[in-house]
Design a protein around this motif. Structure first.
Motif, PDB file in Angstrom:
ATOM      1  N   UNK A 167      36.534 -17.350  61.180  1.00  0.00           N
ATOM      2  CA  UNK A 167      37.981 -17.333  60.971  1.00  0.00           C
ATOM      3  C   UNK A 167      38.496 -15.909  60.823  1.00  0.00           C
ATOM      4  N   UNK A 168      37.708 -15.063  60.158  1.00  0.00           N
ATOM      5  CA  UNK A 168      38.111 -13.660  60.025  1.00  0.00           C
ATOM      6  C   UNK A 168      38.223 -13.015  61.396  1.00  0.00           C
ATOM      7  N   UNK A 169      37.228 -13.258  62.268  1.00  0.00           N
ATOM      8  CA  UNK A 169      37.281 -12.696  63.623  1.00  0.00           C
ATOM      9  C   UNK A 169      38.478 -13.252  64.398  1.00  0.00           C
ATOM     10  N   UNK A 170      38.811 -14.527  64.177  1.00  0.00           N
ATOM     11  CA  UNK A 170      39.947 -15.135  64.857  1.00  0.00           C
ATOM     12  C   UNK A 170      41.261 -14.520  64.392  1.00  0.00           C
ATOM     13  N   UNK A 171      41.410 -14.346  63.076  1.00  0.00           N
ATOM     14  CA  UNK A 171      42.653 -13.800  62.548  1.00  0.00           C
ATOM     15  C   UNK A 171      42.842 -12.328  62.909  1.00  0.00           C
ATOM     16  N   UNK A 176      45.616 -10.072  61.467  1.00  0.00           N
ATOM     17  CA  UNK A 176      45.479 -10.457  60.057  1.00  0.00           C
ATOM     18  C   UNK A 176      44.060 -10.118  59.600  1.00  0.00           C
ATOM     19  N   UNK A 177      43.930  -9.231  58.629  1.00  0.00           N
ATOM     20  CA  UNK A 177      42.616  -8.797  58.151  1.00  0.00           C
ATOM     21  C   UNK A 177      42.385  -9.186  56.693  1.00  0.00           C
ATOM     22  N   UNK A 181      39.213  -8.073  54.145  1.00  0.00           N
ATOM     23  CA  UNK A 181      39.554  -7.267  52.973  1.00  0.00           C
ATOM     24  C   UNK A 181      39.076  -7.939  51.686  1.00  0.00           C
ATOM     25  N   UNK A 182      39.182  -9.276  51.622  1.00  0.00           N
ATOM     26  CA  UNK A 182      38.689  -9.987  50.440  1.00  0.00           C
ATOM     27  C   UNK A 182      37.183  -9.791  50.269  1.00  0.00           C
TER      28      UNK A 182
END
Length: 561
Positions: A167-171, A176-177, A181-182
């Protein structure tokens, strides 16, 4: 092979078979808090006594709650889990506090983990109340369902991590990062991993009835391995007996762990076949015969492992690692002997019943032994150092072969005190001990030292310190002295002491620093010679326009000056 699989309703497990809707949410909260605490403590206070103790407490207390918490008796589970966390916190605190004063503190902590793995199913089956009247069937059920639950929760945690990474790669594709960052913060990774593990464990613990049935299916599949493994073990034991045990003499480096691993394999497979009662046990004649062979093979395998370790100790003396290996061998031998007693008492008809009772008694005993050994009441470094000094004093090991490095780096404070006593004496041993004592870092000796033959190295000079340097260097790099070589002193050049290692086929130039460490040049080949044997008298230095090494009148390599 005909065998009945019990339905889930027959499986033990107390209220664990009941669906507790709050469990996944509560476990996610507990797991997230524990993961956050461990992550913050290891990143913020790594290596500190208090930080390590609190992290161990949080991890093991949460683990205890995850496997033992029951809605009808929460107080018992909370007391047990807090006690388990306190014990492991104390072990972690003492391990960090000991630092390098004690040898093998990591083995002590591993013993604490082993104690925890045994204590949890014993508590789940109410062993603390019923003691030896505890039904083996319940303990067996909890051991296997705990393992399946833990494996499933770990898989769920890893899949959750993979999903959030995706999902991170998709966003990121839309700018959206936030997720990345989290995960780069100091708190989110531990919280996420702990919460997902806890949630997965909570869901699985609500399905123990299904897991109990799945566990029986898994055991049925694993039991198929019993027949070929039993046949292989039987062939091995027969061949080893008829060979006179030559394999143990010729392979002492690897024989002990291999034999212990095979004994553990026999233990697992025989219990897979025997199950938790005679109704569940396979009625197949071949399977029962395989279980008998596996049960009978554990004792000779552990005896062979003890013989192999005895050979190793006879050759090199005691060390903390070998003492811990002896503990493992003793526990495994106790299981093997108990299985023989069970077969003798029960004969063909009832041996499985006695084996199950032996498992319960041995689990409780092993749990207690692990708890005792987890605390640093026994200093294995002191025992090992005393043994090594005695071997040196009795002449069982020569000064050239004595492992001063181990005293300095492997045996803790007791080893360093022993090294200081040797250094305070006189002779070559004192000089070598003083040299090792003065080093700021360990000489990189590898396992190749074990296969080096000290008789292959001849020294043509009397400088005791340089002789020690050369012996240590060749022991770590035996390929530079194969099959035999002569070391000659080439004198000082700048801040380096140069030595030539000359064999019949090559010569090596080694430059030693003041700390005894060597600069390693590339090997210099020499013209082939018909002779492989070499003696100090065969090596000479001749002057021409420079200096070059000659063997039997023939030049070896290029001039080095």
């Amino acid at each position: 092979m005909s065998q009945r699989i019990k339905p889930a309703t027959e499986a033990p497990g107390h209220d664990g078979l009941q669906d507790w809707p709050l469990r996944p949410w509560l476990y996610a909260l507990i797991g997230g808090g524990a993961g956050l605490a461990v992550h913050l403590l290891f990143n913020g206070g790594a290596g500190s006594r208090a930080g390590s103790a609190i992290a161990a407490f949080a991890f093991f207390a949460a683990l205890g709650l995850g496997f033992t918490l029951r809605p009808d008796r929460p107080r018992d589970s909370i007391i047990f889990s807090l006690g388990l966390g306190t014990v492991m916190a104390g072990i972690a605190f003492l391990a960090i506090d000991a630092g390098d004063r004690l040898a093998g503190e990591e083995f002590g902590f591993a013993a604490g983990v082993f104690f925890s793995l045994l204590a949890i199913p014993l508590f789940q089956s109410d062993f603390h109340r019923r003691r030896w009247a505890t039904p083996y069937r319940e303990t067996h059920f909890h051991v296997w369902t705990d393992a399946v639950s833990a494996g499933g929760a770990l898989a769920f945690m890893l899949l959750s991590f993979a999903l959030i990474w995706l999902l991170d790669a998709l966003f990121i594709l839309v700018g959206i990062e936030l997720i990345g960052q989290l995960f780069r913060t100091d708190w989110f990774a531990g919280l996420f991993l702990g919460a997902t593990f806890g949630a997965g464990l909570g869901v699985l613990r609500n399905q123990l009835a299904i897991i109990g049935t799945l566990q029986r299916v898994v055991m049925l599949v694993l039991s198929l391995l019993a027949v070929p493994f039993a046949a292989a073990i039987l062939v091995f034991v027969v061949m080893l007996v008829f060979s006179g045990g030559d394999a143990l003499w010729n392979a002492t480096d690897s024989a002990t762990p291999v034999l212990l691993a095979c004994a553990i394999g026999c233990f697992v497979l025989v219990n897979v076949v025997v199950r938790d009662d005679d109704d569940s046990r396979s009625g197949n004649v071949v399977m029962q015969a395989a279980a008998l062979v596996l049960a009978a093979a554990i004792f000779p395998l552990t005896v062979f492992a003890a013989v192999s370790m005895g050979i190793r100790i006879g050759q090199h003396g005691l060390s903390p690692e070998r003492l811990w290996a002896l503990v493992a061998i003793a526990i495994a031998t106790a299981y093997g002997l108990a299985y023989w007693v069970a077969m003798a008492r029960g004969r063909l008809a009832g041996w499985a019943h006695h084996l199950r009772r032996a498992n319960l008694h041995l689990a409780a005993g092993s749990c207690l032994v692990a708890l005792v050994l987890a605390f640093p009441w026994l200093d294995f470094g002191r025992i090992s150092a005393k043994n090594q000094l005695a071997r040196l004093d009795r002449g069982e090991v020569s000064v050239a072969d004595f492992d001063f490095e181990a005293l300095r780096w492997d045996f803790g404070e007791a080893g360093r005190r022993a090294l200081a006593r040797i250094a305070a004496g006189e002779g070559e041993a004192a000089q070598l001990a003083a040299e090792v004592q003065a080093r700021a870092e360990r000489y990189p000796v590898t396992d190749r030292r074990r296969s080096f033959d000290p008789g292959a190295l001849a020294l043509s000079f009397e400088d005791a310190r340089l002789r020690g340097w050369v012996r240590s260097h060749v022991a770590a790099n035996p390929w530079q002295c194969s099959p035999a070589c002569v070391a000659i002193d080439l004198g000082q050049e700048g801040d380096r002491r140069r030595v030539a290692l000359v064999s019949a086929r090559s010569r090596e130039l080694v430059a030693f620093r003041d700390d005894g460490l060597a600069d390693l040049p590339a090997p210099v080949p020499a013209p082939p010679t018909p002779d492989t044997a070499i003696a100090p008298g065969d090596v000479e230095v001749r002057s021409f326009e420079g200096r070059q090494i000659f063997v039997n009148g023939r030049p070896v390599g290029e001039p080095f000056e």
